[in-house]
Scaffold this motif. Structure first.
Motif, short mmCIF file in Angstrom:
data_model
loop_
_atom_site.label_atom_id
_atom_site.label_comp_id
_atom_site.label_asym_id
_atom_site.label_seq_id
_atom_site.Cartn_x
_atom_site.Cartn_y
_atom_site.Cartn_z
N PHE A 1 0.84 -1.20 0.00
CA PHE A 1 0.00 0.00 0.00
C PHE A 1 0.87 1.25 0.00
CE2 PHE A 1 -3.02 -3.03 2.00
CZ PHE A 1 -4.06 -2.90 1.10
N GLU A 2 0.34 2.34 -0.54
CA GLU A 2 1.09 3.59 -0.59
C GLU A 2 0.13 4.75 -0.33
OE1 GLU A 2 0.82 3.94 -5.48
OE2 GLU A 2 2.71 3.38 -4.51
N GLY A 3 0.69 5.95 -0.33
CA GLY A 3 -0.13 7.14 -0.12
C GLY A 3 -0.34 7.44 1.35
N TYR A 4 -1.36 8.25 1.64
CA TYR A 4 -1.61 8.77 2.97
C TYR A 4 -2.62 7.89 3.73
CZ TYR A 4 0.42 12.93 0.82
OH TYR A 4 1.24 13.81 0.17
N ASN B 1 4.74 -1.36 4.65
CA ASN B 1 4.13 -0.96 3.40
C ASN B 1 4.94 0.21 2.83
OD1 ASN B 1 1.41 -2.39 2.70
ND2 ASN B 1 1.33 -2.10 4.93
N ASN B 2 4.33 0.99 1.97
CA ASN B 2 4.98 2.17 1.40
C ASN B 2 4.18 3.43 1.70
OD1 ASN B 2 7.19 0.78 0.11
ND2 ASN B 2 5.74 0.05 -1.41
N PHE B 3 3.48 3.44 2.82
CA PHE B 3 2.72 4.63 3.21
C PHE B 3 3.67 5.80 3.42
CE2 PHE B 3 -0.37 1.36 4.69
CZ PHE B 3 -1.47 1.79 3.94
N SER B 4 3.16 7.00 3.20
CA SER B 4 3.98 8.20 3.37
C SER B 4 3.10 9.33 3.90
CB SER B 4 4.61 8.60 2.03
OG SER B 4 3.61 8.81 1.05
N GLY B 5 3.70 10.52 4.01
CA GLY B 5 2.95 11.68 4.46
C GLY B 5 2.93 11.81 5.98
N GLU B 6 2.27 12.83 6.47
CA GLU B 6 2.12 13.06 7.90
C GLU B 6 0.86 12.36 8.41
OE1 GLU B 6 2.41 17.12 9.03
OE2 GLU B 6 4.10 17.55 7.71
N ASN C 1 8.21 0.59 9.48
CA ASN C 1 8.72 0.27 8.13
C ASN C 1 7.85 0.87 7.03
OD1 ASN C 1 10.85 -1.52 9.18
ND2 ASN C 1 9.17 -2.91 9.67
N ASN C 2 7.67 2.18 7.11
CA ASN C 2 6.99 2.94 6.07
C ASN C 2 7.81 4.19 5.78
OD1 ASN C 2 4.24 1.77 5.20
ND2 ASN C 2 4.20 1.51 7.43
N LYS C 3 7.18 5.20 5.22
CA LYS C 3 7.87 6.44 4.88
C LYS C 3 7.14 7.65 5.47
CE LYS C 3 9.45 4.42 0.51
NZ LYS C 3 9.40 4.49 -0.97
N PHE C 4 6.48 7.46 6.59
CA PHE C 4 5.80 8.57 7.25
C PHE C 4 6.82 9.61 7.71
CE2 PHE C 4 2.70 5.08 8.10
CZ PHE C 4 1.61 5.65 7.45
N HIS C 5 6.42 10.87 7.72
CA HIS C 5 7.32 11.93 8.17
C HIS C 5 6.55 12.96 8.98
CE1 HIS C 5 5.79 13.58 4.30
NE2 HIS C 5 5.79 14.72 4.99
N GLY C 6 7.27 14.00 9.39
CA GLY C 6 6.65 15.07 10.16
C GLY C 6 6.78 14.85 11.66
#
Length: 590
Positions: free
Chosen positions: A89-92, A111-116, A135-140
């Protein structure tokens, strides 16, 4: 397709392919639990067109991708458990998930989730007990004041890109039990109020940018089990009032800038199994009280400024598996009683007593507070609706490389690293009793004397390094010592022997045989003779086997027998023609 009254369906751990079967939800309006974990489902997550009262949905470890449906909270408003981990999965995270007031366990890890994290999510999901976003790409930044996850018990945000300070919003989670924020970019100091959580047992803040000292308030955590604050920018010494609960089993503070002496508080944690203080600026001596930690399995103090002798009290450990005292300023001789240590594994395996790490996953049929009409399928203990999925990992230099040993393999890794100190004296002959040791590094010291030939009895030894010392005499070449390269002995000008391509000049006595007392004299004969005899017998056996196999094939297979005789005839005719041709040529010359 013809079922319309299902309440529970579990097709986990199969090889199912295709899209997510939304039609099962569409057909079965009374369905409460749907488990499709560990299959090969792919495509996007499509949900029914109408609202459904599903309570548990677990579709982890598949090949699902794309974004989460924006209306997931509208379609599944009563969801209690949602496990989408180990997909693509990806996106917010949809803001609408903040409306899922009954959501108790949410696992979106790997997954490949990202965003705040949406404001509506961190303020609206007030019933969450488990939140795993590892193990995702969340930030903020996280944990703002409006965070309202008051029931949170398990929080895993490791291996993301979160940054900023650990803010006060987390203080509202008074029931917090597991806190894993490792491998992010958190900065600032470790908050003092982290010691106010009554139930906090797991703290993993490693591999961040945290600075300042270690809060003395951590002493308030009476049930602390694991404390890992390694690989940060922490500095200063431990306050004299700093204490640790006796329940601590794993204490990792390596790769910081901590100074001062090793706190006595560490020596009062009678359940301690792992103590890793490597690569800091600790000074003073190794406390002799260290034998008061009877269950210690991994003692890692390398890369500090420790001085003095190696205390004999280290020999009292019964379960020690890895000892790293390298890169310090230790002096004196190596205690010969070290051979007591590696009754280590023969008596008990230290890793059998080390509980796994902090990777938690939701079992396929986990406890669900809101789903009490199929409790026969559920775990009833509060602490068992999660299970560990990752294991303890220890780094150790072996074969000139920094290797990580994880889980059960730690039970087979036994090593001593005393390199880069100022140790003197000789290598104890009693080291030959370390029958299970795999790595022994004594390099960069001031050791003298000979390499005890008795060490050739160490059949499991895969790494041996005595370079940069003052050793002399013949280098052993029997057993495992025949596999060690020249660099294992470099920097010892008085060593000689075939292994290092340096002649002993005929004056050096031969190496005594490294055989047990009472062994037969025949075992002392030259190995080269034995090798040649073995070679000739092997050659003879191969020759006989080849002949017998050829005869057997010709006898059983008429086709190949005919081909063989035709070949022989052709050879005879060719030879006859060659002889005649030579005779005629000679006749013509005459």
């Amino acid at each position: 397709m013809y079922q319309h009254s299902l309440e529970f369906i579990d097709l986990s751990h199969n090889k199912l392919v295709g899209m997510f079967p939304a039609w099962i939800l569409q057909n079965n309006t009374r369905l409460q639990g749907m488990y499709l974990t560990n299959n090969s489902l792919s495509g996007i997550l499509q949900l029914p067109n109408s609202t459904h009262d599903l309570l548990d949905l677990k579709i982890s470890n598949n090949n699902l991708n794309g974004h989460l449906p924006m209306n997931i909270a509208v379609i599944l408003p009563r969801l209690v458990t949602l496990d989408l981990s180990k997909n693509s999965f990806e996106g917010y995270i949809p803001s609408s998930m903040g409306e899922m007031k009954s959501l108790n366990k949410l696992d979106l890890s790997s997954n490949n989730f990202s965003g705040e994290l949406p404001k509506a999510f961190v303020s609206g999901c007030s019933s969450l007990e488990l939140l795993k976003l590892s193990n995702n790409k969340f930030h903020g930044e996280i944990f703002p004041q409006f965070m309202n996850m008051t029931q949170l018990m398990w929080l895993n945000l490791d291996n993301n890109q979160f940054s900023g300070k650990i803010q006060d919003g987390l203080r509202k989670a008074k029931l917090l039990y597991v806190l894993d924020l490792s491998s992010n970019s958190f900065s600032g100091q470790i908050p003092d109020w982290i010691g106010n959580f009554s139930y906090l047992s797991y703290i993993v803040l490693s591999n961040n940018l945290l600075e300042g000292g270690v809060p003395v308030q951590l002493s308030n955590l009476g049930d602390l089990w694991i404390l890992d604050i390694s690989e940060n920018k922490l500095s200063g010494s431990m306050a004299s009032s700093f204490n640790l609960s006796t329940s601590v089993e794993k204490l990792c503070m390596q790769k910081n800038a901590l100074n001062g002496s090793i706190p006595n508080a560490f020596l009062r944690t009678t359940n301690l199994l792992i103590l890793d203080l490597r690569d800091n600026e600790l000074s003073g001596s190794i406390p002799i009280q260290i034998d008061e930690v009877p269950n210690l399995g991994f003692l890692l103090l390398g890369g500090n400024h420790l001085e003095g002798i190696i205390p004999h009290e280290l020999c009292q450990f019964k379960y020690l598996s890895i000892l790293d005292l390298s890169r310090n300023r230790l002096n004196g001789t190596i205690p010969s009683c070290f051979t007591n240590i590696l009754t280590w594994v023969e008596q008990s395996n230290a890793t059998d007593r080390i509980r796994p790490g902090l990777g938690w996953s939701i079992p396929d049929n986990g406890y669900s507070a809101a789903s009490n009409n199929y409790t026969t399928l559920a775990f009833k203990q509060v602490d068992s609706f999660l299970r560990p999925s990752e294991e303890t990992e220890i780094g150790f230099v072996s074969k000139n490389r920094y290797e990580s040993y994880k889980g059960r393999i730690l039970g087979y890794m036994l090593g001593i690293d005393l390199s880069s100190n100022e140790l003197t004296g000789s290598i104890p002959e009693s080291f030959s009793n370390l029958s299970n040791i795999e790595s022994l590094d004594l390099s960069h010291n001031k050791l003298s004397g000979r390499i005890p030939p008795q060490l050739t009895q160490l059949s499991t030894l895969s790494t041996f390094n005595v370079s940069i010392n003052n050793l002399s005499g013949l280098v052993p070449d029997k057993g495992q010592f025949g596999t060690f390269v020249e660099s294992s002995y470099g920097g010892n000008p008085s060593l000689c022997g075939p292994q290092i391509k340096r002649s002993c000049g005929g004056n050096e006595p031969t190496t005594p045989p490294a055989t047990p007392s009472g062994a037969r004299e025949e075992e002392q004969e030259d190995e080269s003779v034995i090798d040649m005899v073995s070679f000739y017998w092997s050659l003879f056996a191969a020759y006989v086997t080849t002949i017998m196999a050829s005869v057997l094939i010709l006898w059983l297979n008429s086709y190949w027998r005919k081909r063989w005789f035709c070949f022989i005839d052709a050879c005879i005719i060719s030879s006859y023609c060659w002889i005649l041709r030579n005779l005629f040529n000679r006749y013509d010359d005459i």
